[in-house]
Design a protein around this motif. Structure first.
Motif, mmCIF file in Angstrom:
data_model
loop_
_atom_site.group_PDB
_atom_site.id
_atom_site.type_symbol
_atom_site.label_atom_id
_atom_site.label_comp_id
_atom_site.label_asym_id
_atom_site.label_seq_id
_atom_site.Cartn_x
_atom_site.Cartn_y
_atom_site.Cartn_z
ATOM 1 N N ASN A 190 1.634 -2.166 -10.259
ATOM 2 C CA ASN A 190 2.258 -2.120 -8.930
ATOM 3 C C ASN A 190 2.976 -3.423 -8.617
ATOM 4 O OD1 ASN A 190 1.555 0.449 -8.280
ATOM 5 N ND2 ASN A 190 -0.149 -0.085 -6.946
ATOM 6 N N LYS A 193 6.083 -3.367 -10.423
ATOM 7 C CA LYS A 193 6.995 -2.319 -9.949
ATOM 8 C C LYS A 193 7.658 -2.686 -8.633
ATOM 9 C CE LYS A 193 4.489 1.494 -9.741
ATOM 10 N NZ LYS A 193 4.014 2.882 -9.632
ATOM 11 N N TYR A 194 6.861 -3.315 -7.744
ATOM 12 C CA TYR A 194 7.348 -3.512 -6.383
ATOM 13 C C TYR A 194 7.821 -4.930 -6.104
ATOM 14 C CZ TYR A 194 5.305 1.077 -5.747
ATOM 15 O OH TYR A 194 5.009 2.409 -5.883
ATOM 16 N N ASP A 218 1.989 -10.723 -5.448
ATOM 17 C CA ASP A 218 3.347 -10.750 -5.993
ATOM 18 C C ASP A 218 4.305 -11.355 -4.981
ATOM 19 O OD1 ASP A 218 4.485 -8.620 -4.238
ATOM 20 O OD2 ASP A 218 3.025 -7.356 -5.284
ATOM 21 N N GLY A 222 6.338 -6.960 -0.048
ATOM 22 C CA GLY A 222 5.054 -6.700 0.603
ATOM 23 C C GLY A 222 4.966 -5.266 1.091
ATOM 24 N N ILE A 223 3.896 -4.994 1.813
ATOM 25 C CA ILE A 223 3.648 -3.631 2.275
ATOM 26 C C ILE A 223 3.978 -3.565 3.763
ATOM 27 C CG2 ILE A 223 1.856 -1.874 2.540
ATOM 28 C CD1 ILE A 223 0.415 -3.620 0.260
ATOM 29 N N ILE A 231 -2.635 2.712 2.747
ATOM 30 C CA ILE A 231 -2.189 2.438 1.386
ATOM 31 C C ILE A 231 -3.131 3.013 0.300
ATOM 32 C CG2 ILE A 231 -3.268 0.180 0.984
ATOM 33 C CD1 ILE A 231 0.385 0.592 0.695
ATOM 34 N N TYR A 236 -0.155 8.758 -0.863
ATOM 35 C CA TYR A 236 0.578 7.992 0.135
ATOM 36 C C TYR A 236 1.486 6.993 -0.574
ATOM 37 C CZ TYR A 236 1.919 5.280 4.102
ATOM 38 O OH TYR A 236 2.668 4.670 5.054
ATOM 39 N N ARG A 237 2.764 7.009 -0.211
ATOM 40 C CA ARG A 237 3.691 6.042 -0.776
ATOM 41 C C ARG A 237 4.480 5.415 0.363
ATOM 42 N NH1 ARG A 237 6.767 7.813 -5.992
ATOM 43 N NH2 ARG A 237 6.313 5.653 -6.454
ATOM 44 N N HIS A 239 6.985 3.403 -0.046
ATOM 45 C CA HIS A 239 8.405 3.282 -0.399
ATOM 46 C C HIS A 239 8.868 4.585 -1.017
ATOM 47 C CE1 HIS A 239 7.897 -1.130 -0.047
ATOM 48 N NE2 HIS A 239 6.724 -0.877 -0.579
ATOM 49 N N VAL A 248 2.753 8.797 -7.965
ATOM 50 C CA VAL A 248 2.731 9.744 -6.853
ATOM 51 C C VAL A 248 1.881 9.222 -5.725
ATOM 52 C CG1 VAL A 248 3.146 11.859 -8.122
ATOM 53 C CG2 VAL A 248 0.825 10.981 -7.934
ATOM 54 N N GLY A 249 1.539 7.934 -5.763
ATOM 55 C CA GLY A 249 0.675 7.420 -4.708
ATOM 56 C C GLY A 249 -0.785 7.715 -4.988
ATOM 57 N N LEU A 250 -1.144 7.787 -6.271
ATOM 58 C CA LEU A 250 -2.548 8.030 -6.611
ATOM 59 C C LEU A 250 -3.225 6.778 -7.153
ATOM 60 C CD1 LEU A 250 -2.904 11.489 -8.370
ATOM 61 C CD2 LEU A 250 -3.923 10.707 -6.239
ATOM 62 N N PHE A 279 -3.514 -7.964 -3.280
ATOM 63 C CA PHE A 279 -4.642 -7.034 -3.419
ATOM 64 C C PHE A 279 -5.863 -7.788 -3.910
ATOM 65 C CE2 PHE A 279 -1.078 -4.217 -3.364
ATOM 66 C CZ PHE A 279 -1.565 -3.078 -2.736
HETATM 67 P P1 ADP Z 1 2.405 4.665 -6.641
HETATM 68 O O1 ADP Z 1 2.163 5.600 -7.751
HETATM 69 O O2 ADP Z 1 3.373 5.185 -5.621
HETATM 70 O O3 ADP Z 1 2.690 3.274 -7.050
HETATM 71 P P2 ADP Z 1 -0.086 3.631 -5.549
HETATM 72 O O4 ADP Z 1 -1.260 4.375 -5.011
HETATM 73 O O5 ADP Z 1 -0.293 2.735 -6.691
HETATM 74 O O6 ADP Z 1 1.009 4.723 -5.868
HETATM 75 O O7 ADP Z 1 0.546 2.819 -4.360
HETATM 76 C C1 ADP Z 1 0.749 3.446 -3.113
HETATM 77 C C2 ADP Z 1 1.930 2.822 -2.393
HETATM 78 O O8 ADP Z 1 1.589 1.494 -2.004
HETATM 79 C C3 ADP Z 1 3.157 2.668 -3.253
HETATM 80 O O9 ADP Z 1 3.935 3.825 -3.256
HETATM 81 C C4 ADP Z 1 3.870 1.514 -2.579
HETATM 82 O O10 ADP Z 1 4.615 2.012 -1.493
HETATM 83 C C5 ADP Z 1 2.742 0.666 -2.023
HETATM 84 N N1 ADP Z 1 2.439 -0.496 -2.892
HETATM 85 C C6 ADP Z 1 1.506 -0.584 -3.842
HETATM 86 N N2 ADP Z 1 1.489 -1.796 -4.422
HETATM 87 C C7 ADP Z 1 2.451 -2.517 -3.811
HETATM 88 C C8 ADP Z 1 2.963 -3.859 -3.955
HETATM 89 N N3 ADP Z 1 2.450 -4.716 -4.849
HETATM 90 N N4 ADP Z 1 3.982 -4.240 -3.129
HETATM 91 C C9 ADP Z 1 4.497 -3.398 -2.213
HETATM 92 N N5 ADP Z 1 4.068 -2.113 -2.031
HETATM 93 C C10 ADP Z 1 3.071 -1.671 -2.824
#
Ligand code: ADP
Length: 303
Positions: A190, A193-194, A218, A222-223, A231, A236-237, A239, A248-250, A279
């Motif tokens: 994550n 990715k983010y 990171d 941020g969230i 979260i 739940y996603r 973004h 898929v937010g799992l 986190f």
């Molecule tokens: P996903 O498969 O969508 O990454 P996650 O359960 O891992 O599902 O994360 C849920 C949501 O939390 C993500 O879709 C994203 O919107 C948010 N998220 C997770 N990690 C981060 C991060 N490091 N920075 C920003 N947003 C994050």
């Protein structure tokens, strides 16, 4: 008959100890009143159950359609990139130089690994629900988990600078190595990715009272504050609109389930100075004087 305005709910039988007389008029009226009250109560209970079942079905339908939408979206993009890269190498392989070919195959491998992690998350969820994932805990040096997770996530972290801050003297903790590593890989994935390529990802370990804490932070956006409380929910996603690789937010829901299975915790917040997401996973330290399950001092009242 247990009759209501809408129909029959059943029949009421009356048993007498001895068959003396037939019921008198008063007794009959009282029984009728009881039957009518019971019928209304039974009907109310039945309707409540039906409403609950309907809302569960609706929730199930909502999850299913969320899942299908995400799957079709999240599978299609990496699959297209996979197919494109592999087809190019097979068809025009000779036209590319070695580094270009390697890079294309590297991308294909990364997408494949991401898809397989994604499928594993999907498969873990029902097993977690059914209580089938029982942790196999042992005393572990947390730096081994961190090292193993970083190795496993090496290619995901290729475009980031990893900064590790682990004090030498950390207590051993009781955890399930495989589950803990999976949690950490999900968090590192994550973070990568983010947050933008070239930015830093910090992994810190420290002791905090009866807990050993690992933090992954990171330098991304941020969230969003509104998303923070949700979260860790399934599907739940925050973004949802933009593509950030398969998911898929799992991932975080799985992390939370795994941490709970090990008697640990997971929390999310944003770095205070407008930095990225942060986190923290906490494992209870099996130290004498502390209750490993709750992290509280033994003999102390619970908060
Ligand atoms: P996903 O498969 O969508 O990454 P996650 O359960 O891992 O599902 O994360 C849920 C949501 O939390 C993500 O879709 C994203 O919107 C948010 N998220 C997770 N990690 C981060 C991060 N490091 N920075 C920003 N947003 C994050």
């Amino acid at each position: 008959p247990l009759r209501t305005a809408h129909g029959m709910e059943g029949v009421l039988g009356v048993e007498q100890e001895e068959l003396v007389t037939l019921l008198g008029a008063d007794e009959s009226r009282m029984l009728d009143a009881l039957a009518s009250q019971s019928a209304t109560s039974i009907e109310r209970a039945r309707l409540a159950t039906e409403v609950q079942e309907a809302s569960l079905r609706e929730e199930g339908d909502r999850l299913r359609s969320a899942l299908l939408t995400s799957i079709s979206h999240d599978f299609r993009t990496p699959l297209a990139s996979l197919l494109g890269n592999v087809t190019s190498v097979i068809t025009y392989g000779e036209l590319y130089d070695r580094p270009t070919r390697d890079e294309m195959l590297g991308v294909a491998r990364m997408e494949t690994e991401r898809l397989s992690r994604f499928v594993r998350n999907l498969m873990d969820m029902p097993r977690l629900d059914a209580g089938a994932i029982g942790p196999r805990t042992e005393m572990v040096d947390i730096s081994d988990v961190v090292g193993s997770a970083i190795n496993g996530a090496e290619r995901l972290l290729m475009r980031h600078e990893l900064v590790i801050d682990m004090p030498a003297e950390l207590p051993m903790v009781r955890l399930d190595f495989v589950l803990a590593e999976h949690v950490l890989v999900n968090l590192l994935d994550n973070a990568a990715k983010y947050s933008p390529a070239g930015s830093r990802i910090h992994v810190r370990a420290r002791r905090e009272g009866p807990w050993l804490q690992l933090t992954v932070s990171d330098e991304g956006p941020g969230i969003p504050a509104a998303a923070l409380p949700r979260i860790f929910e399934r599907f739940y996603r925050a973004h949802a609109s933009d593509y950030h690789g398969a998911g898929v937010g799992l991932g975080l829901a799985i992390c939370k389930g795994f941490m709970a299975a090990m008697g640990g915790r997971i929390s999310a917040h944003n770095c205070p100075d407008g930095g990225g997401a942060n986190f923290t996973v906490s494992f209870p330290i099996d130290a004498p004087g502390y209750d490993a399950a709750t992290g509280a001092l033994r003999g102390e009242p619970q908060p």
